[in-house]
Structure formats: C-alpha cells, structure tokens
Design a protein around this motif. Structure first.
Motif, mmCIF file in Angstrom:
data_model
loop_
_atom_site.group_PDB
_atom_site.id
_atom_site.type_symbol
_atom_site.label_atom_id
_atom_site.label_comp_id
_atom_site.label_asym_id
_atom_site.label_seq_id
_atom_site.Cartn_x
_atom_site.Cartn_y
_atom_site.Cartn_z
ATOM 1 N N LYS A 1 0.842 -1.183 0.000
ATOM 2 C CA LYS A 1 0.000 0.000 0.000
ATOM 3 C C LYS A 1 0.886 1.246 0.000
ATOM 4 C CE LYS A 1 -3.391 -2.892 0.712
ATOM 5 N NZ LYS A 1 -4.322 -3.287 -0.386
ATOM 6 N N ALA A 2 0.387 2.332 -0.598
ATOM 7 C CA ALA A 2 1.172 3.562 -0.670
ATOM 8 C C ALA A 2 0.283 4.770 -0.432
ATOM 9 C CB ALA A 2 1.865 3.672 -2.023
ATOM 10 N N ILE A 3 0.814 5.740 0.327
ATOM 11 C CA ILE A 3 0.135 7.019 0.542
ATOM 12 C C ILE A 3 1.179 8.124 0.479
ATOM 13 C CG2 ILE A 3 -1.672 6.030 2.004
ATOM 14 C CD1 ILE A 3 -0.192 7.195 4.424
ATOM 15 N N THR A 4 0.734 9.344 0.228
ATOM 16 C CA THR A 4 1.613 10.510 0.266
ATOM 17 C C THR A 4 1.178 11.384 1.430
ATOM 18 O OG1 THR A 4 1.990 10.459 -2.122
ATOM 19 C CG2 THR A 4 2.457 12.519 -0.986
ATOM 20 N N SER A 5 2.149 11.715 2.286
ATOM 21 C CA SER A 5 1.863 12.473 3.506
ATOM 22 C C SER A 5 2.697 13.756 3.531
ATOM 23 C CB SER A 5 2.177 11.615 4.738
ATOM 24 O OG SER A 5 1.965 12.334 5.929
ATOM 25 N N HIS A 6 2.161 14.766 4.201
ATOM 26 C CA HIS A 6 2.818 16.081 4.273
ATOM 27 C C HIS A 6 3.423 16.272 5.658
ATOM 28 C CE1 HIS A 6 3.501 20.204 2.891
ATOM 29 N NE2 HIS A 6 3.115 20.613 4.100
ATOM 30 N N ALA B 1 5.960 13.719 8.790
ATOM 31 C CA ALA B 1 5.175 13.185 7.684
ATOM 32 C C ALA B 1 4.855 11.707 7.904
ATOM 33 C CB ALA B 1 5.933 13.371 6.370
ATOM 34 N N ARG B 2 5.764 10.997 8.562
ATOM 35 C CA ARG B 2 5.542 9.576 8.850
ATOM 36 C C ARG B 2 4.485 9.361 9.929
ATOM 37 N NH1 ARG B 2 9.722 5.498 8.164
ATOM 38 N NH2 ARG B 2 9.126 4.816 10.263
ATOM 39 N N ALA B 3 4.215 10.386 10.704
ATOM 40 C CA ALA B 3 3.297 10.247 11.843
ATOM 41 C C ALA B 3 1.850 10.319 11.374
ATOM 42 C CB ALA B 3 3.583 11.320 12.887
ATOM 43 N N VAL B 4 1.480 9.374 10.531
ATOM 44 C CA VAL B 4 0.104 9.293 10.044
ATOM 45 C C VAL B 4 -0.495 7.979 10.531
ATOM 46 C CG1 VAL B 4 0.504 10.722 8.014
ATOM 47 C CG2 VAL B 4 0.902 8.266 7.876
ATOM 48 N N HIS C 1 6.379 10.097 0.168
ATOM 49 C CA HIS C 1 5.652 8.936 -0.351
ATOM 50 C C HIS C 1 5.968 7.748 0.551
ATOM 51 C CE1 HIS C 1 3.379 6.725 -3.309
ATOM 52 N NE2 HIS C 1 4.353 5.845 -3.469
ATOM 53 N N ILE C 2 4.967 7.274 1.264
ATOM 54 C CA ILE C 2 5.140 6.182 2.223
ATOM 55 C C ILE C 2 4.611 4.897 1.611
ATOM 56 C CG2 ILE C 2 4.552 5.319 4.517
ATOM 57 C CD1 ILE C 2 4.228 8.222 5.411
ATOM 58 N N VAL C 3 5.463 3.888 1.560
ATOM 59 C CA VAL C 3 5.072 2.576 1.029
ATOM 60 C C VAL C 3 5.090 1.578 2.185
ATOM 61 C CG1 VAL C 3 5.584 0.752 -0.622
ATOM 62 C CG2 VAL C 3 6.056 3.136 -1.218
#
Length: 447
Positions: free
Chosen positions: A86-91, A114-117, A157-159
């Motif tokens: 799964k992949a998301i883009t975080s700010h 940004a990783r703290a989602v 971009h977090i994968v």
C-alpha cells in the motif's frame, strides 16, 4: 554506500525468480558477476502460497547465481509487489528558528512528522521517500540543508506492506539461507534501473509487466511519487490462449512467445498454426487470429493502468511526459505500439543501465527489477548516487536488440510442440474455420 563490495538482488515473481550478484568498484560503478533465473514456485500475485516450494525455488536461483560468480552470498535485497503493498503521500512540517540555517536534523524532523500518520497496525513501512522540499513557500528544492527559512515542508511517499505476506516472504528467504537486507517495492527498483538522465527531470510512468501482476510507478523528477499494482499480468494472456485453444498452459506460453503479437496487424499474415488439443482434435489458427486473442487482455491491462492514474493524479496525457515498459510480459511484439495508442505518450522498453560485467545476460526488461535492487542498495531515499552512472561510459553498455521487422520471416516449427505452423492451403482442409467463428464471437465486443 555500503562497506562491502558485493551486493545481491533477489526478485521473486509469480512466474520467475531471479538472483543477481553485483560487485561495486571503488569508483562506485557496478559490475554484474552472477545471475540465476528459475521458474517460480509457491507464489501467486506477489504473495507466498506454498512456503516449501517457494523456498526451494529461491534456493535454486541463489545457487545458480553463486555458481556463475564463484561468490557465496549471505544476504539480499528482496523485491515486493502485489496487492498487499500500500502507498500514501503524507505532508510534513518543521519550524526553523529565525536566523538559523536548515540542518539535517530539521530535515529529519519534517520527514518524521510526515511519517506520523495513522496506519493500519497490520502494515509495515517499507519506504519513506521524500519528494521535493518547500522552504518558506519556495517550491522545487531538492536539498534544503544550508538554506535559510522559518518553515520547512516536505511531501513523503510512504510505502507499506501487509505484515503477514512480508513475514512469509522473509521466512522463505531465510530458510533458503539468506538474510533480508531490506524489502524494495518492485516498481521502485524497476525505475531506478531504467530511467534515463533526461527522464529524471520529467514525470514518467514505469510499468513493470510481470506474470501475475503489473506494477505501476509514477516518477516525478526522479522521485517515486505514486505507486500501485494491477492484479493482471502476462500469465493471464497465456491463460486466455490455453482456455480458447484448449491446450496446456506451457504450450500456450510457448505459442504466445514465438508467434503472438499485441497487435494483429503486426502478426505474420502468412503464418497458420496447427493446434492439437488435449483431446487429440486438430484446429488451424492464423497468427493474425492468435493476436486477436492476445490484444484484448493487454488492452484491459492498459485500461486499468489508465484508470488508476486518471483517478489518482489526473489525465495521464497531462500528468506524464513518457512511459517505460519493463518486465517479461513487455517483450511481446507490438506491446509498445499498443501502449502508445492507449496512452498517447512516447513509450519505450526499459532496459537496465549504468552496469558492467555480464550485461549481455541482464540487459533485457525482465531483469530491470533485479538490477534495480542492486542500485537501490547503493543509495538512500530511493535515489541512486550519480557517480554510479557517471563512471560508466555508454559504449560499455550492450546495445538493445534491433527492432523486429514489421513482417518477420516465417518461424520454424515448434520443437516437441502440438502447435505447428502450416501452409494456408493445408489450413483450408482443417476444421479451423469453426474455431475462427467461435473466437470472433467471443471477442466481438472486446474488439
């Protein structure tokens, strides 16, 4: 760069497992010194479905590469694909004290924010890939360290991968005698190996067409900005042929590779195949009709890719400047031309670049991911150090094969195969027209 000079990439796919061993020279360039490819077992759509069989196939691939290189390997970077990734883009945002330069800890803090989602606890983060930075609303910054500002922002971009499939894959690799240095997204590895220097200043779609899945990576100025997976690949084209022609999968794969084309107009117009089914009946089918069976499935794959990009990023013609096709399924004649027609973009076959050594063995698109795993091990944040490519002159690379003529010569009969080329005259005496009618009926709506 790692201290050791030996790096290993292990690409575990649905239809093939490949191990590539590379040696890193003092100048940073990479020489391929070992390669081992074996048919995949125990895998389906990027996930392990049989631990024992998958372990056995991985061990065979590693041992084959070790025999060629004369090097005993202990660890490897392993490719990951399939729907469980799964992949998301975080700010992320970090405040900078006034009159102070931005330092690396500030960059790390922005990335960490940004990783703290909130993520599903069943997911394991594989990559945290920073995109471009923004300093006081100034965009397009590659490295903000040393700059002045009070506000540092970054899109990351977090994968992530589902923990269960990753644990199964790790167990297979470990039982085959290797440690896992890290998991690498299949599309990321393919892009690292195939994107040219000019393409790293643009937005380019990398499509890795495997056996069970098709992995998508959208690279924006050299950074992986979007990734996805389509649960259809080249094996589904083979299954269509096997079902309609009533022949085994192995035979259908052989027919597809030797006589198939993604576009009927590129098929040999003078070639007719004699197909003997499992029941012993014989049919005749022209290469043109064979390609009419192949085209709809490939068109479906490209349509799903377009839908994925259009719905997520916008119309693909406006988002991207080009497309690169890699993977074994991309080698089918006419695939590039079909992709150009479907996407209205420049399309090319992606081959590994920036490497030396056994380039004649790993120069094809089917080795893009395995070579990309080696290059990933040399860099950070999903980028390859420029020195890796700078030291490798273009004349050291094996040139890609010359394009095939639009009307290739009549191929030789398939050895030990039930599909045999025959003349148009003999085709008229067979019961082929009945099969033709059935195929036309099945695919009338698709065409």
């Amino acid at each position: 760069m790692k201290d050791n000079t030996i790096v290993v990439g292990l690409d575990i796919g649905t239809t093939k497992i490949t191990t590539v061993i590379g040696e890193v020279a003092p100048n940073g360039s990479v020489d391929i010194i070992g390669e081992g490819s074996v048919p995949s077992e125990g895998m389906k759509r990027g996930s392990v479905v049989n631990l024992e069989r998958a372990t056995h196939a991985i061990r065979q691939s590693v041992q084959a590469a070790e025999r060629v290189s004369g090097v005993r390997v202990e660890s490897a970077y392993v490719s990951v694909g399939g729907n469980h990734a799964k992949a998301i883009t975080s700010h992320g945002l970090a405040a900078i004290r006034r009159n102070q330069e931005i330092a690396q800890p500030d960059v790390d803090r922005a990335i960490e924010n940004a990783r703290a989602v909130p993520l599903d606890p069943n997911l394991e983060i594989l990559h945290t890939l920073p995109q471009e930075y923004v300093v006081d609303r100034q965009e397009g910054i590659k490295s903000p360290v040393g700059m002045h500002g009070v506000r540092l922002e970054v899109d990351v971009h977090i994968v992530a991968g589902t923990a269960g499939p990753l644990l199964n894959l790790r167990r297979c690799v470990q039982e085959a005698g290797l440690r896992v240095d890290g998991f690498v997204l299949h599309a990321l590895a393919s892009g690292l190996a195939t994107l040219e220097a000019a393409e790293q200043t643009q937005t380019v779609v990398v499509v890795d067409m495997g056996g069970g899945t098709t992995d998508i990576g959208v690279f924006k100025r050299g950074n992986l900005a979007h990734s996805a997976c389509i649960p259809i690949g080249g094996e589904h084209v083979t299954a269509d042929l096997a079902q309609i022609l009533k022949i085994p999968m192995e035979e259908a794969e052989n027919v597809k590779r030797r006589y198939g084309a993604a576009l009927p107009e590129l098929a040999d117009q003078d070639l007719t195949l004699e197909i003997t089914t499992a029941s012993g009946s014989t049919h005749a089918i022209s290469a043109f009709e064979l390609s009419r069976i192949i085209k709809p499935r490939l068109a479906e794959i490209f349509s799903m890719i377009r839908d994925e990009i259009d719905h997520t990023l916008g119309p693909v013609e406006l988002v991207a400047q080009g497309m690169v096709l890699t993977g074994g399924a991309a080698m089918l004649r006419g695939t590039v031309e079909l992709a150009r027609d479907r996407f209205r973009l420049p399309v090319r076959i992606g081959r590994p670049r920036g490497i030396g050594g056994l380039t004649d063995i790993v120069n094809g698109p089917q080795h893009a991911a395995s070579v990309g795993l080696l290059l990933y091990s040399l860099g950070e944040d999903g980028r390859v150090p420029p020195a890796v490519f700078r030291e490798r002159a273009e004349d050291l690379m094996v040139p890609p094969p010359a394009p095939e003529d639009p009307a290739p010569a009549k191929p030789a009969p398939v050895a030990a195969s039930s599909a045999k080329p025959t003349s148009q005259k003999s085709a008229q005496k067979s019961d082929g027209p009945g099969l033709m009618d059935r195929i036309r009926g099945l695919f009338k709506d698709w065409m």
